[in-house]
Design an enzyme around this catalytic site. Structure first.
Site: not given
Ligand code: NAP
Length: 247
Positions: A90, A142, A155-156, A12, A15, A188, A159
Protein backbone atom coordinates in the site's frame (compact mmCIF):
# COMPACT_ATOMS: atom_id res chain seq x y z
CA UNK A 1 4.87 -28.19 16.70
CA UNK A 2 3.23 -24.86 17.57
CA UNK A 3 1.19 -23.29 14.83
CA UNK A 4 2.59 -20.01 13.47
CA UNK A 5 0.35 -16.95 13.81
CA UNK A 6 -1.63 -16.13 10.70
CA UNK A 7 -0.17 -12.77 9.72
CA UNK A 8 -0.89 -9.94 7.28
CA UNK A 9 1.84 -7.46 6.33
CA UNK A 10 0.61 -4.02 5.27
CA UNK A 11 3.06 -1.40 4.00
CA UNK A 12 2.29 2.19 4.97
CA UNK A 13 -0.20 1.40 7.70
CA UNK A 14 -0.20 4.59 9.76
CA UNK A 15 -2.52 6.77 7.70
CA UNK A 16 -5.29 6.72 5.11
CA UNK A 17 -5.99 3.54 3.18
CA UNK A 18 -3.17 1.51 4.79
CA UNK A 19 -4.45 2.31 8.26
CA UNK A 20 -7.99 1.25 7.34
CA UNK A 21 -6.62 -1.96 5.77
CA UNK A 22 -4.59 -2.75 8.91
CA UNK A 23 -7.67 -2.28 11.12
CA UNK A 24 -9.90 -4.27 8.77
CA UNK A 25 -7.50 -7.23 8.46
CA UNK A 26 -7.05 -7.28 12.24
CA UNK A 27 -10.84 -7.47 12.47
CA UNK A 28 -10.72 -10.47 10.11
CA UNK A 29 -8.48 -12.20 12.65
CA UNK A 30 -4.98 -11.68 11.24
CA UNK A 31 -2.05 -10.59 13.34
CA UNK A 32 -1.11 -7.39 11.50
CA UNK A 33 2.46 -6.22 10.90
CA UNK A 34 2.48 -2.80 9.31
CA UNK A 35 5.23 -0.40 8.20
CA UNK A 36 5.73 3.36 8.11
CA UNK A 37 8.63 5.78 7.75
CA UNK A 38 8.02 9.04 9.49
CA UNK A 39 5.49 9.12 12.32
CA UNK A 40 6.06 6.64 15.18
CA UNK A 41 3.32 8.29 17.24
CA UNK A 42 0.75 7.42 14.58
CA UNK A 43 2.11 3.86 14.44
CA UNK A 44 1.59 3.52 18.20
CA UNK A 45 -1.95 4.86 17.80
CA UNK A 46 -2.83 2.21 15.19
CA UNK A 47 -1.36 -0.61 17.30
CA UNK A 48 -3.35 0.64 20.32
CA UNK A 49 -6.56 0.85 18.28
CA UNK A 50 -6.15 -2.72 17.01
CA UNK A 51 -5.32 -4.06 20.46
CA UNK A 52 -8.29 -2.21 21.99
CA UNK A 53 -10.53 -4.06 19.55
CA UNK A 54 -9.01 -7.38 20.64
CA UNK A 55 -6.50 -7.80 17.80
CA UNK A 56 -2.72 -8.08 17.57
CA UNK A 57 -0.44 -5.70 15.71
CA UNK A 58 3.19 -4.61 15.46
CA UNK A 59 4.60 -1.55 13.73
CA UNK A 60 7.94 -1.48 11.92
CA UNK A 61 9.82 1.56 10.68
CA UNK A 62 10.72 0.34 7.19
CA UNK A 63 11.21 2.25 3.97
CA UNK A 64 9.73 0.09 1.20
CA UNK A 65 12.20 1.59 -1.27
CA UNK A 66 15.20 0.21 0.66
CA UNK A 67 15.77 -3.21 -0.84
CA UNK A 68 18.23 -4.40 1.82
CA UNK A 69 16.03 -3.24 4.68
CA UNK A 70 13.03 -5.03 3.14
CA UNK A 71 15.00 -8.30 2.81
CA UNK A 72 16.21 -7.99 6.41
CA UNK A 73 12.67 -7.38 7.67
CA UNK A 74 11.30 -10.50 5.96
CA UNK A 75 14.31 -12.59 7.11
CA UNK A 76 14.26 -11.40 10.72
CA UNK A 77 10.56 -10.94 11.42
CA UNK A 78 8.62 -13.16 9.04
CA UNK A 79 10.49 -16.21 7.73
CA UNK A 80 9.94 -19.18 10.03
CA UNK A 81 8.39 -16.92 12.69
CA UNK A 82 4.87 -16.35 11.42
CA UNK A 83 2.61 -17.68 8.70
CA UNK A 84 2.63 -14.97 6.02
CA UNK A 85 -0.94 -15.23 4.76
CA UNK A 86 -1.38 -11.75 3.29
CA UNK A 87 0.82 -8.97 1.90
CA UNK A 88 -0.76 -5.62 1.06
CA UNK A 89 1.55 -3.32 -0.90
CA UNK A 90 0.00 0.00 0.00
CA UNK A 91 2.87 2.44 0.69
CA UNK A 92 2.83 5.24 -1.84
CA UNK A 93 3.60 8.90 -2.45
CA UNK A 94 2.84 11.51 -5.09
CA UNK A 95 5.11 14.23 -6.49
CA UNK A 96 2.90 15.75 -9.16
CA UNK A 97 4.10 17.92 -12.01
CA UNK A 98 3.75 18.49 -15.72
CA UNK A 99 5.95 16.42 -18.03
CA UNK A 100 8.12 19.23 -19.29
CA UNK A 101 8.89 20.50 -15.79
CA UNK A 102 9.27 17.20 -13.97
CA UNK A 103 12.63 16.73 -12.26
CA UNK A 104 14.43 13.36 -12.34
CA UNK A 105 14.27 13.23 -8.54
CA UNK A 106 10.48 13.55 -8.54
CA UNK A 107 10.06 10.89 -11.19
CA UNK A 108 12.47 8.51 -9.49
CA UNK A 109 11.21 8.96 -5.93
CA UNK A 110 7.67 8.01 -6.96
CA UNK A 111 8.87 4.97 -8.93
CA UNK A 112 11.18 3.94 -6.08
CA UNK A 113 8.45 3.84 -3.44
CA UNK A 114 5.31 2.97 -5.40
CA UNK A 115 6.77 0.44 -7.84
CA UNK A 116 10.22 -0.77 -6.81
CA UNK A 117 9.19 -0.87 -3.14
CA UNK A 118 6.17 -3.00 -3.97
CA UNK A 119 8.42 -5.36 -5.96
CA UNK A 120 10.92 -5.73 -3.11
CA UNK A 121 8.14 -6.74 -0.71
CA UNK A 122 6.42 -8.96 -3.29
CA UNK A 123 9.69 -10.78 -4.03
CA UNK A 124 10.37 -11.58 -0.37
CA UNK A 125 6.75 -12.53 0.28
CA UNK A 126 6.72 -14.76 -2.83
CA UNK A 127 9.65 -16.83 -1.52
CA UNK A 128 7.87 -17.47 1.76
CA UNK A 129 4.35 -17.94 0.36
CA UNK A 130 5.54 -20.30 -2.39
CA UNK A 131 7.08 -22.52 0.26
CA UNK A 132 3.88 -22.36 2.35
CA UNK A 133 1.92 -23.14 -0.83
CA UNK A 134 -0.57 -20.43 0.04
CA UNK A 135 -0.78 -16.69 0.31
CA UNK A 136 -2.59 -13.56 -0.84
CA UNK A 137 -0.92 -10.50 -2.27
CA UNK A 138 -2.89 -7.31 -2.88
CA UNK A 139 -1.27 -4.33 -4.57
CA UNK A 140 -2.85 -0.90 -4.14
CA UNK A 141 -2.80 0.63 -7.63
CA UNK A 142 -4.98 3.56 -8.70
CA UNK A 143 -7.69 4.52 -11.15
CA UNK A 144 -5.10 6.72 -12.88
CA UNK A 145 -2.95 3.66 -13.57
CA UNK A 146 -5.82 2.54 -15.83
CA UNK A 147 -6.91 5.87 -17.35
CA UNK A 148 -3.78 8.09 -17.25
CA UNK A 149 -3.75 11.56 -15.71
CA UNK A 150 -2.23 14.87 -16.75
CA UNK A 151 0.29 16.11 -14.20
CA UNK A 152 1.05 12.67 -12.77
CA UNK A 153 3.33 10.97 -15.31
CA UNK A 154 5.53 9.53 -12.53
CA UNK A 155 2.68 8.25 -10.39
CA UNK A 156 0.69 6.89 -13.34
CA UNK A 157 3.77 5.06 -14.67
CA UNK A 158 4.27 3.48 -11.25
CA UNK A 159 0.61 2.46 -10.86
CA UNK A 160 0.31 1.08 -14.42
CA UNK A 161 3.53 -0.83 -13.71
CA UNK A 162 2.02 -2.21 -10.54
CA UNK A 163 -0.97 -3.53 -12.51
CA UNK A 164 1.42 -5.28 -14.92
CA UNK A 165 3.41 -6.63 -11.98
CA UNK A 166 0.18 -8.00 -10.51
CA UNK A 167 -0.68 -9.89 -13.71
CA UNK A 168 2.83 -11.33 -14.09
CA UNK A 169 3.11 -12.38 -10.45
CA UNK A 170 -0.34 -13.99 -10.62
CA UNK A 171 0.83 -16.16 -13.54
CA UNK A 172 4.12 -17.03 -11.90
CA UNK A 173 2.81 -17.80 -8.42
CA UNK A 174 -0.58 -19.34 -9.21
CA UNK A 175 0.84 -22.85 -9.31
CA UNK A 176 2.05 -22.40 -5.74
CA UNK A 177 -1.38 -21.50 -4.38
CA UNK A 178 -0.62 -17.78 -4.16
CA UNK A 179 -3.10 -15.24 -5.57
CA UNK A 180 -2.01 -11.76 -6.62
CA UNK A 181 -4.53 -9.00 -7.28
CA UNK A 182 -4.67 -5.22 -7.37
CA UNK A 183 -7.20 -2.77 -6.01
CA UNK A 184 -7.49 0.46 -7.98
CA UNK A 185 -9.03 3.13 -5.76
CA UNK A 186 -10.56 6.24 -7.29
CA UNK A 187 -10.64 9.55 -5.44
CA UNK A 188 -10.38 8.69 -1.74
CA UNK A 189 -10.49 11.07 1.25
CA UNK A 190 -6.98 10.81 2.78
CA UNK A 191 -3.96 13.07 3.49
CA UNK A 192 -2.83 12.39 -0.09
CA UNK A 193 -5.92 14.06 -1.58
CA UNK A 194 -6.32 16.64 1.21
CA UNK A 195 -3.52 18.63 -0.43
CA UNK A 196 -5.67 19.30 -3.54
CA UNK A 197 -7.44 22.65 -3.91
CA UNK A 198 -11.21 22.90 -3.43
CA UNK A 199 -11.58 23.63 -7.14
CA UNK A 200 -9.70 20.49 -8.19
CA UNK A 201 -11.70 18.36 -5.71
CA UNK A 202 -14.99 19.72 -7.07
CA UNK A 203 -13.80 18.99 -10.61
CA UNK A 204 -13.04 15.36 -9.74
CA UNK A 205 -16.31 14.85 -7.85
CA UNK A 206 -18.34 16.23 -10.77
CA UNK A 207 -16.95 13.37 -12.88
CA UNK A 208 -17.70 10.61 -10.39
CA UNK A 209 -21.08 8.92 -11.04
CA UNK A 210 -21.63 8.40 -7.28
CA UNK A 211 -20.91 12.15 -6.75
CA UNK A 212 -18.67 11.79 -3.73
CA UNK A 213 -15.19 10.80 -2.70
CA UNK A 214 -14.64 7.28 -1.41
CA UNK A 215 -13.52 6.35 2.07
CA UNK A 216 -10.45 4.39 3.12
CA UNK A 217 -12.79 1.85 4.73
CA UNK A 218 -14.48 1.18 1.39
CA UNK A 219 -11.08 0.38 -0.13
CA UNK A 220 -10.16 -1.75 2.90
CA UNK A 221 -13.32 -3.85 2.45
CA UNK A 222 -12.25 -4.70 -1.11
CA UNK A 223 -8.77 -5.64 0.09
CA UNK A 224 -10.23 -7.81 2.86
CA UNK A 225 -12.43 -9.60 0.33
CA UNK A 226 -9.46 -10.34 -1.96
CA UNK A 227 -7.60 -11.68 1.08
CA UNK A 228 -10.53 -13.86 2.13
CA UNK A 229 -11.49 -17.45 1.27
CA UNK A 230 -14.37 -16.09 -0.84
CA UNK A 231 -11.82 -14.77 -3.38
CA UNK A 232 -9.94 -18.07 -3.67
CA UNK A 233 -10.45 -18.34 -7.45
CA UNK A 234 -9.64 -14.69 -8.21
CA UNK A 235 -6.12 -13.83 -9.36
CA UNK A 236 -4.39 -11.39 -11.70
CA UNK A 237 -7.33 -8.98 -11.44
CA UNK A 238 -7.62 -5.28 -10.78
CA UNK A 239 -10.67 -4.44 -8.70
CA UNK A 240 -11.76 -0.82 -9.14
CA UNK A 241 -13.19 0.96 -6.08
CA UNK A 242 -13.90 4.32 -7.63
CA UNK A 243 -17.58 5.29 -7.51
CA UNK A 244 -17.81 4.58 -11.24
CA UNK A 245 -15.19 7.21 -12.05
CA UNK A 246 -13.63 5.19 -14.87
CA UNK A 247 -15.50 2.44 -16.66
P1 NAP B 1 -1.38 8.61 2.67
O1 NAP B 1 -2.56 9.02 3.45
O2 NAP B 1 -0.41 9.64 2.19
O3 NAP B 1 -0.59 7.47 3.50
C1 NAP B 1 0.55 6.88 2.95
C2 NAP B 1 1.09 5.82 3.90
O4 NAP B 1 2.25 5.24 3.29
C3 NAP B 1 1.55 6.40 5.22
O5 NAP B 1 1.31 5.47 6.26
C4 NAP B 1 3.05 6.58 5.01
O6 NAP B 1 3.81 6.52 6.20
C5 NAP B 1 3.36 5.36 4.16
N1 NAP B 1 4.59 5.51 3.38
C6 NAP B 1 4.95 6.51 2.56
N2 NAP B 1 6.16 6.27 2.03
C7 NAP B 1 6.57 5.07 2.53
C8 NAP B 1 7.73 4.28 2.37
N3 NAP B 1 8.74 4.66 1.58
N4 NAP B 1 7.81 3.10 3.05
C9 NAP B 1 6.81 2.70 3.85
N5 NAP B 1 5.69 3.41 4.05
C10 NAP B 1 5.58 4.59 3.41
O7 NAP B 1 -1.81 7.82 1.35
P2 NAP B 1 -3.21 7.13 0.95
O8 NAP B 1 -4.03 8.15 0.25
O9 NAP B 1 -3.76 6.36 2.08
O10 NAP B 1 -2.69 6.14 -0.18
C11 NAP B 1 -2.36 4.78 0.10
C12 NAP B 1 -2.14 4.04 -1.22
O11 NAP B 1 -3.33 4.17 -2.00
C13 NAP B 1 -1.01 4.63 -2.07
O12 NAP B 1 -0.35 3.60 -2.74
C14 NAP B 1 -1.74 5.51 -3.05
O13 NAP B 1 -1.03 5.70 -4.22
C15 NAP B 1 -3.02 4.69 -3.26
N6 NAP B 1 -4.15 5.48 -3.76
C16 NAP B 1 -4.68 6.53 -3.05
C17 NAP B 1 -5.76 7.23 -3.59
C18 NAP B 1 -6.40 8.39 -2.87
O14 NAP B 1 -7.29 9.02 -3.46
N7 NAP B 1 -6.06 8.69 -1.65
C19 NAP B 1 -6.27 6.87 -4.83
C20 NAP B 1 -5.72 5.80 -5.52
C21 NAP B 1 -4.66 5.11 -4.97
P3 NAP B 1 4.56 7.83 6.79
O15 NAP B 1 3.49 8.75 7.28
O16 NAP B 1 5.41 7.29 7.86
O17 NAP B 1 5.31 8.41 5.63
Amino acid sequence: MTELASTAVVTGGTRGIGRAVALRLAQSGYQVYFTYVSKPELAEEVVAEIEKAGGTAKAFRLDSADSDAVSTFFADEIKGKVSLDVLVNNAGITRDGLIMRMKDDDFNAVIDINLRGAFYCLREAAKIMAKQRMGRIVNIASVVGLMGNAGQINYVSAKAGLIGMTKSAARELGGRGVTVNAVAPGFIETDMTAALSEEVRKGYIANIPLKRMGTSEEVADAVAWLASDQAGYVTGQTLSVNGGMYM
